[in-house]
Write a protein that holds these residues in place. Sequence first.
Motif, PDB file in Angstrom:
ATOM      1  N   UNK A 265       0.842  -1.198   0.000  1.00 52.50           N
ATOM      2  CA  UNK A 265       0.000   0.000   0.000  1.00 52.50           C
ATOM      3  C   UNK A 265       0.877   1.248   0.000  1.00 52.50           C
ATOM      4  N   UNK A 266       0.533   2.194  -0.855  1.00 50.24           N
ATOM      5  CA  UNK A 266       1.236   3.473  -0.873  1.00 50.24           C
ATOM      6  C   UNK A 266       2.533   3.476  -1.629  1.00 50.24           C
ATOM      7  N   UNK A 267       2.900   2.374  -2.272  1.00 53.35           N
ATOM      8  CA  UNK A 267       4.149   2.327  -3.028  1.00 53.35           C
ATOM      9  C   UNK A 267       3.866   2.337  -4.528  1.00 53.35           C
ATOM     10  N   UNK A 268       4.870   2.760  -5.285  1.00 53.73           N
ATOM     11  CA  UNK A 268       4.734   2.842  -6.736  1.00 53.73           C
ATOM     12  C   UNK A 268       5.768   1.941  -7.396  1.00 53.73           C
ATOM     13  N   UNK A 269       5.579   1.696  -8.687  1.00 55.60           N
ATOM     14  CA  UNK A 269       6.549   0.962  -9.492  1.00 55.60           C
ATOM     15  C   UNK A 269       6.886   1.828 -10.700  1.00 55.60           C
ATOM     16  N   UNK A 270       7.853   1.380 -11.486  1.00 56.95           N
ATOM     17  CA  UNK A 270       8.201   2.070 -12.720  1.00 56.95           C
ATOM     18  C   UNK A 270       7.868   1.169 -13.900  1.00 56.95           C
ATOM     19  N   UNK A 271       7.186   1.717 -14.891  1.00 60.22           N
ATOM     20  CA  UNK A 271       6.943   1.020 -16.142  1.00 60.22           C
ATOM     21  C   UNK A 271       8.008   1.442 -17.142  1.00 60.22           C
ATOM     22  N   UNK A 272       8.499   0.487 -17.911  1.00 62.04           N
ATOM     23  CA  UNK A 272       9.586   0.763 -18.849  1.00 62.04           C
ATOM     24  C   UNK A 272       9.200   0.305 -20.244  1.00 62.04           C
ATOM     25  N   UNK A 273       9.344   1.211 -21.207  1.00 63.27           N
ATOM     26  CA  UNK A 273       9.110   0.906 -22.619  1.00 63.27           C
ATOM     27  C   UNK A 273      10.289   1.419 -23.440  1.00 63.27           C
ATOM     28  N   UNK A 274      10.519   0.808 -24.577  1.00 58.83           N
ATOM     29  CA  UNK A 274      11.539   1.287 -25.504  1.00 58.83           C
ATOM     30  C   UNK A 274      10.861   2.106 -26.588  1.00 58.83           C
ATOM     31  N   UNK A 275      11.229   3.378 -26.675  1.00 58.16           N
ATOM     32  CA  UNK A 275      10.608   4.302 -27.629  1.00 58.16           C
ATOM     33  C   UNK A 275      11.704   4.914 -28.485  1.00 58.16           C
ATOM     34  N   UNK A 276      11.576   4.758 -29.793  1.00 56.34           N
ATOM     35  CA  UNK A 276      12.577   5.215 -30.764  1.00 56.34           C
ATOM     36  C   UNK A 276      13.992   4.790 -30.355  1.00 56.34           C
ATOM     37  N   UNK A 277      14.114   3.552 -29.899  1.00 54.49           N
ATOM     38  CA  UNK A 277      15.420   3.001 -29.572  1.00 54.49           C
ATOM     39  C   UNK A 277      15.948   3.359 -28.205  1.00 54.49           C
ATOM     40  N   UNK A 278      15.182   4.094 -27.414  1.00 54.24           N
ATOM     41  CA  UNK A 278      15.630   4.524 -26.088  1.00 54.24           C
ATOM     42  C   UNK A 278      14.685   3.994 -25.020  1.00 54.24           C
ATOM     43  N   UNK A 279      15.253   3.434 -23.945  1.00 60.18           N
ATOM     44  CA  UNK A 279      14.426   2.945 -22.846  1.00 60.18           C
ATOM     45  C   UNK A 279      13.940   4.131 -22.010  1.00 60.18           C
ATOM     46  N   UNK A 280      12.636   4.188 -21.776  1.00 64.14           N
ATOM     47  CA  UNK A 280      12.031   5.289 -21.020  1.00 64.14           C
ATOM     48  C   UNK A 280      11.190   4.703 -19.891  1.00 64.14           C
ATOM     49  N   UNK A 281      11.294   5.297 -18.713  1.00 67.26           N
ATOM     50  CA  UNK A 281      10.548   4.817 -17.558  1.00 67.26           C
ATOM     51  C   UNK A 281       9.686   5.932 -16.983  1.00 67.26           C
ATOM     52  N   UNK A 282       8.603   5.535 -16.333  1.00 65.70           N
ATOM     53  CA  UNK A 282       7.710   6.495 -15.684  1.00 65.70           C
ATOM     54  C   UNK A 282       7.079   5.831 -14.463  1.00 65.70           C
TER      55      UNK A 282
END
Length: 479
Positions: A265-282
Motif C-alpha cells: 500500500x502506498x508504493x509505486x513501481x516504474x513502467x519501462x518501454x523502448x521508444x525510438x530506440x531509447x528505454x524510457x521509464x515512468x
Amino acid sequence: MLNVPSQSFPAPNSQQRAASGGRSKVPLKQGRSLMDWIRLTKSGKDLTGLKGRLIEVTEEELKKHNTKDDCWICIRGLVYNVSPYMEYHPGGEDELMRAAGSDGTDLFDQVHRWVNYESMLRECLVGRMAVKPAVPKDCREEKKVLNGMLPKSQVTGTLAKESPISPSYDWFQTDSLVTIVIYTKQKDINLDSVIVDHQCDTFRAETIIKDYSYLVHIGLSHEIQEDFSGLYYRKCQLISKENVTHDTKFFCLMLPRSTHLQVPIGQHVYLKLTITGTEIVKPYTPVSDSLLSEFKDPVLPNNKYIYFLTKIYPAGLFTPQLDRLQIGDFVSVSNPEGNFKISQFQELEDLFLLAAGTGFTPMVKVLNYALNNIPSLRKAKLMFFNKTEDDIIWRSQLEKLAYKDKRFDVEFVLSAPTSEWNGKTGYISSGLLSEFLKRSSDKSKVLICICGPMPFTEQGIRLLHDLNFSKDEIHSFTG
C-alpha cells in the motif's frame, strides 16, 4: 533509460525530494523536450568535445570542468560532459551544477536512481576515472543506508550489528524439486514483504523487513553475479485495457508465471518501454481491481495481476506508446518503491484523502485497506478534485461505496463545471479544507493523505500546516 517526470513526481516529502533538498521540475525552453534530446544524441554531433576519443580522467582534471559551459560529472566511475544536456534536464541546470566537476553518484542515486544514465548520456561519455590507490583497510567510510540496503562494501560484519533481524536461508533438493527456505525471524511477515522472481536460469528473492531489504540471488545452473544497484524489472503481459473516462484507461498486466509480486500500500513501481530506440521509464501507483467486491473479477487471482489507472496524454511521449500496446504485448515493471508505512494506520480513527486527477490512484488501496482492516476507524473521507464531471475516475464505485459503508464519504470538487453541477467548485483552499477536515473527536488520531499535480500537493501541504495539522499527520504520495 530516460525518466519522464510527471508533475506530481517526486512528491514534496517523498524519499526522492527529501534526499535532494526539494528537487522540482522546471519549465524547459521550446525545442528542449525529451524527444528533442533523443534526436540530438542520434544526430552524430560531437557532444563531448573530444571528437570521439575516450580518455582517463584524474580527480584533478575532473575538478577543472565545473562551469555551465564546461561541466563534467562522474557517475560510478564514468565521466560525462553534461553541458549539452543542461537545457534538456527536467530538474533544471542548478540541479546538475550541484555535481559539477565532482563525483555525482550519491546525488544521482538520491534523486533518480532508476534512470539508466548509460543510455541517456551515451554520446556524452568522456571516459573513465583514473584508478586511485587502494584505500587502507583501517580507513572506513561513513555508513549510509540506500533504499533500505546497506552498500555492498558495508554488508559484511556490519549488517548484523545494525539489524539483529537479519534473515538467513537454506535449501534442499530432491530429484524433482528444489526448495529454498528464508528464515525471517519475524512473526508478522506477509506477502507484501516478499518479492520472488524466477527467470531463465536465475532465482531471485527479496525480503523487506522494517527499513532493510535482503536479497537472495541464485544461479540455478551456472554462476551469476549479484547486482545491488538499480531496480529490477520483469516483463509483464498486457491482458486487458478498458476506458474509464474520456482520457483515462484501466490496464491489467499479468506477472510472469514464476513471479510473486504484491505492491505494498502506498508504493509505486516504474513502467519501462523502448521508444525510438531509447528505454524510457515512468512511475505509476498500482491500484486494486475495484473498490467494491461486486466489481471484482472472480476469475483473476490478485497475486498474478497488477492494475493501473493511467491518464493518456495525446501529446506525451510515454502514455501514447503505452496506449498503443496490443493485448498480449509486454511492458517491463520494476520492484516497488515508496516511504509509506502501514504502521501509520495503527489506532487510526479519522482518515482524510485529498486527491486531484490521477492522484486518486494511491488512495484506492489505502481506502480498501482502511475500511477492511482498521477496527479503530470511525470515518474515512475523500475530497476528489477534477476539472469536469467527465474527468471523475470510478465515480459510480465511490458513490456506491459511500452508500454501503456509512464510515465513508466522498466529495467531488470541480474547477470547470457545467451549469447543471450542484456540487462544490473551485480549487484546493483553506475554506474547503477547514470544512472537510473535521475530527470525529477532539483528540482522535488523524491521517491525511494527499496526491496530485505538484502545485496541488505543495499548496495542500501548506494549507494543512496553516490549519495546525502536524507533519506526522500528513503523508503525500507520488502520483
